[in-house]
Design an enzyme around this catalytic site. Structure first.
Site, PDB file in Angstrom:
ATOM      1  N   GLU A 173       8.904  -0.738 -12.116  1.00  0.00           N
ATOM      2  CA  GLU A 173       8.187  -0.737 -10.844  1.00  0.00           C
ATOM      3  C   GLU A 173       6.697  -0.539 -11.121  1.00  0.00           C
ATOM      4  O   GLU A 173       6.325   0.138 -12.084  1.00  0.00           O
ATOM      5  CB  GLU A 173       8.763   0.406  -9.976  1.00  0.00           C
ATOM      6  CG  GLU A 173       8.098   0.650  -8.648  1.00  0.00           C
ATOM      7  CD  GLU A 173       8.249  -0.459  -7.625  1.00  0.00           C
ATOM      8  OE1 GLU A 173       7.825  -1.586  -7.930  1.00  0.00           O
ATOM      9  OE2 GLU A 173       8.744  -0.198  -6.518  1.00  0.00           O
ATOM     10  N   ASP A 174       5.858  -1.106 -10.276  1.00  0.00           N
ATOM     11  CA  ASP A 174       4.418  -0.939 -10.479  1.00  0.00           C
ATOM     12  C   ASP A 174       3.970   0.485 -10.167  1.00  0.00           C
ATOM     13  O   ASP A 174       3.303   1.140 -10.963  1.00  0.00           O
ATOM     14  CB  ASP A 174       3.627  -1.950  -9.636  1.00  0.00           C
ATOM     15  CG  ASP A 174       4.034  -1.976  -8.162  1.00  0.00           C
ATOM     16  OD1 ASP A 174       4.962  -1.225  -7.766  1.00  0.00           O
ATOM     17  OD2 ASP A 174       3.430  -2.735  -7.390  1.00  0.00           O
ATOM     18  N   ASP A 207      -1.466  -5.425  -5.088  1.00  0.00           N
ATOM     19  CA  ASP A 207      -2.284  -6.193  -4.141  1.00  0.00           C
ATOM     20  C   ASP A 207      -2.772  -5.384  -2.951  1.00  0.00           C
ATOM     21  O   ASP A 207      -2.279  -4.289  -2.675  1.00  0.00           O
ATOM     22  CB  ASP A 207      -1.468  -7.355  -3.573  1.00  0.00           C
ATOM     23  CG  ASP A 207      -0.468  -6.887  -2.496  1.00  0.00           C
ATOM     24  OD1 ASP A 207       0.277  -5.923  -2.772  1.00  0.00           O
ATOM     25  OD2 ASP A 207      -0.467  -7.455  -1.393  1.00  0.00           O
ATOM     26  N   ARG A 265      -4.179  -9.110  -7.240  1.00  0.00           N
ATOM     27  CA  ARG A 265      -3.099  -8.967  -8.238  1.00  0.00           C
ATOM     28  C   ARG A 265      -3.554  -9.412  -9.617  1.00  0.00           C
ATOM     29  O   ARG A 265      -3.063  -8.920 -10.633  1.00  0.00           O
ATOM     30  CB  ARG A 265      -1.878  -9.806  -7.820  1.00  0.00           C
ATOM     31  CG  ARG A 265      -1.139  -9.283  -6.606  1.00  0.00           C
ATOM     32  CD  ARG A 265       0.232  -9.955  -6.507  1.00  0.00           C
ATOM     33  NE  ARG A 265       0.830  -9.843  -5.182  1.00  0.00           N
ATOM     34  CZ  ARG A 265       1.557  -8.815  -4.763  1.00  0.00           C
ATOM     35  NH1 ARG A 265       1.768  -7.790  -5.552  1.00  0.00           N
ATOM     36  NH2 ARG A 265       2.074  -8.803  -3.552  1.00  0.00           N
ATOM     37  N   ASP A 285       5.348   5.786  -4.868  1.00  0.00           N
ATOM     38  CA  ASP A 285       4.529   6.488  -3.885  1.00  0.00           C
ATOM     39  C   ASP A 285       5.427   7.507  -3.173  1.00  0.00           C
ATOM     40  O   ASP A 285       5.672   8.596  -3.699  1.00  0.00           O
ATOM     41  CB  ASP A 285       3.950   5.417  -2.951  1.00  0.00           C
ATOM     42  CG  ASP A 285       2.960   5.951  -1.951  1.00  0.00           C
ATOM     43  OD1 ASP A 285       2.363   7.001  -2.204  1.00  0.00           O
ATOM     44  OD2 ASP A 285       2.780   5.323  -0.892  1.00  0.00           O
ATOM     45  N   PHE A 342      -5.518   4.307  -3.029  1.00  0.00           N
ATOM     46  CA  PHE A 342      -4.874   3.004  -2.901  1.00  0.00           C
ATOM     47  C   PHE A 342      -5.313   2.122  -4.066  1.00  0.00           C
ATOM     48  O   PHE A 342      -6.491   1.847  -4.256  1.00  0.00           O
ATOM     49  CB  PHE A 342      -5.176   2.329  -1.565  1.00  0.00           C
ATOM     50  CG  PHE A 342      -4.254   1.164  -1.341  1.00  0.00           C
ATOM     51  CD1 PHE A 342      -2.957   1.365  -0.874  1.00  0.00           C
ATOM     52  CD2 PHE A 342      -4.661  -0.132  -1.649  1.00  0.00           C
ATOM     53  CE1 PHE A 342      -2.078   0.292  -0.718  1.00  0.00           C
ATOM     54  CE2 PHE A 342      -3.792  -1.203  -1.494  1.00  0.00           C
ATOM     55  CZ  PHE A 342      -2.505  -0.991  -1.023  1.00  0.00           C
ATOM     56  N   LYS A 355       2.463   8.530  -7.866  1.00  0.00           N
ATOM     57  CA  LYS A 355       1.669   9.393  -6.976  1.00  0.00           C
ATOM     58  C   LYS A 355       2.571  10.529  -6.512  1.00  0.00           C
ATOM     59  O   LYS A 355       3.119  10.495  -5.408  1.00  0.00           O
ATOM     60  CB  LYS A 355       1.229   8.611  -5.733  1.00  0.00           C
ATOM     61  CG  LYS A 355       0.206   7.525  -5.950  1.00  0.00           C
ATOM     62  CD  LYS A 355      -0.257   7.044  -4.571  1.00  0.00           C
ATOM     63  CE  LYS A 355      -0.765   5.651  -4.582  1.00  0.00           C
ATOM     64  NZ  LYS A 355      -0.970   5.097  -3.229  1.00  0.00           N
ATOM     65  N   LYS A 371       6.776  -7.997  -5.723  1.00  0.00           N
ATOM     66  CA  LYS A 371       6.036  -8.787  -6.678  1.00  0.00           C
ATOM     67  C   LYS A 371       5.225  -7.901  -7.625  1.00  0.00           C
ATOM     68  O   LYS A 371       4.825  -8.322  -8.693  1.00  0.00           O
ATOM     69  CB  LYS A 371       5.040  -9.701  -5.943  1.00  0.00           C
ATOM     70  CG  LYS A 371       5.650 -10.695  -5.003  1.00  0.00           C
ATOM     71  CD  LYS A 371       4.502 -11.424  -4.269  1.00  0.00           C
ATOM     72  CE  LYS A 371       5.051 -12.218  -3.123  1.00  0.00           C
ATOM     73  NZ  LYS A 371       3.967 -12.695  -2.238  1.00  0.00           N
ATOM     74  N   GLY A 372       4.951  -6.679  -7.202  1.00  0.00           N
ATOM     75  CA  GLY A 372       3.973  -5.837  -7.891  1.00  0.00           C
ATOM     76  C   GLY A 372       4.190  -5.634  -9.378  1.00  0.00           C
ATOM     77  O   GLY A 372       3.234  -5.473 -10.124  1.00  0.00           O
TER      78      GLY A 372
HETATM   79  P1  5GP Z   1       7.223   3.846  -1.957  1.00  0.00           P
HETATM   80  O1  5GP Z   1       8.520   3.370  -1.386  1.00  0.00           O
HETATM   81  O2  5GP Z   1       7.371   4.617  -3.236  1.00  0.00           O
HETATM   82  O3  5GP Z   1       6.425   4.612  -0.924  1.00  0.00           O
HETATM   83  O4  5GP Z   1       6.332   2.582  -2.209  1.00  0.00           O
HETATM   84  C1  5GP Z   1       6.479   1.756  -3.279  1.00  0.00           C
HETATM   85  C2  5GP Z   1       5.783   0.428  -3.068  1.00  0.00           C
HETATM   86  O5  5GP Z   1       4.674   0.556  -2.159  1.00  0.00           O
HETATM   87  C3  5GP Z   1       5.187  -0.071  -4.353  1.00  0.00           C
HETATM   88  O6  5GP Z   1       6.101  -0.850  -5.068  1.00  0.00           O
HETATM   89  C4  5GP Z   1       4.013  -0.872  -3.865  1.00  0.00           C
HETATM   90  O7  5GP Z   1       4.438  -2.175  -3.527  1.00  0.00           O
HETATM   91  C5  5GP Z   1       3.563  -0.161  -2.618  1.00  0.00           C
HETATM   92  N1  5GP Z   1       2.475   0.779  -2.899  1.00  0.00           N
HETATM   93  C6  5GP Z   1       2.517   2.131  -2.937  1.00  0.00           C
HETATM   94  N2  5GP Z   1       1.318   2.652  -3.251  1.00  0.00           N
HETATM   95  C7  5GP Z   1       0.504   1.585  -3.427  1.00  0.00           C
HETATM   96  C8  5GP Z   1      -0.875   1.460  -3.809  1.00  0.00           C
HETATM   97  O8  5GP Z   1      -1.616   2.416  -4.053  1.00  0.00           O
HETATM   98  N3  5GP Z   1      -1.355   0.180  -3.906  1.00  0.00           N
HETATM   99  C9  5GP Z   1      -0.598  -0.917  -3.669  1.00  0.00           C
HETATM  100  N4  5GP Z   1      -1.183  -2.108  -3.805  1.00  0.00           N
HETATM  101  N5  5GP Z   1       0.701  -0.833  -3.323  1.00  0.00           N
HETATM  102  C10 5GP Z   1       1.233   0.408  -3.205  1.00  0.00           C
END
Ligand code: 5GP
Length: 175
Positions: A98-99, A158, A164, A102, A151, A130, A42-43
């Protein structure tokens, strides 16, 4: 709004300017082409809504939903597709929106699946990155902000489904 639990990282105005800048670059890069913009729910819903309205190209939108963090602030590394795309992407210029990236595990998985469907091209646009947390070999072509390991909530992101609707990009203060 419970503004005591967050610190503003980028204001509503700063984010709007950044989105305009990203959209201008995307518009330039895809001149003469059509785009299929794929939002990761949803992000990405707020970022995507703002971004597509600033892209001056013929485009279509579609959405995918994948499992994410849930109510925890630590990545499980587990990725599951809850809702797939509605349409074929064969021969299309796909731009994944993508929002935040990470570890990159989510996007690595999604990109791998979509690549097998033979799009003409596939690129990634994220508002936040990040890089220090990366575990998968993923480098988005369009990045709004590279940020340290905090975070983030607000502007679509969220914590346990809250925040959100905050218009700014915020750091969630440690409890
Ligand atoms: P990844 O697979 O790159 O580790 O994670 C991606 C997803 O993790 C993002 O689409 C998001 O939903 C969540 N995520 C990663 N870092 C954050 C953060 O700092 N805050 C929030 N709310 N969600 C995060």
């Amino acid at each position: 709004m419970d503004l005591e639990s967050v610190d503003i990282m980028y204001s509503e105005k700063e984010v709007a300017d950044k989105v305009k800048e990203l959209a201008a670059t995307i518009t330039r890069d895809y001149q003469g082409e059509e785009l299929l913009v794929v939002g990761i729910l949803k992000g990405a819903f707020i970022f995507m809504a703002d971004l597509v309205r600033k892209i001056d190209l013929p485009l279509a939108v579609d959405f995918m939903s994948v499992s994410s963090y849930g109510s925890s602030t630590v990545s499980s590394g587990e990725v599951r597709i809850n809702k797939d795309l509605d349409y074929s992407i064969k021969g299309k210029n796909v731009l994944i929106v993508e929002d935040i990236v990470d570890t990159g595990l989510t996007l690595n998985y999604i990109k791998g699946i979509l690549q097998k469907r033979e799009p003409k091209s596939i690129k990634i646009c994220c508002l936040l990155d990040k890089p220090s947390r990366r575990k998968a070999d993923i480098s988005p072509e369009y990045i709004g902000y590279s940020i340290p390991d905090e975070f983030i909530v607000g502007y679509g992101l969220d914590y346990a489904e809250k925040y959100r609707n905050y218009p700014a990009v915020c750091i969630l203060k440690k409890p």
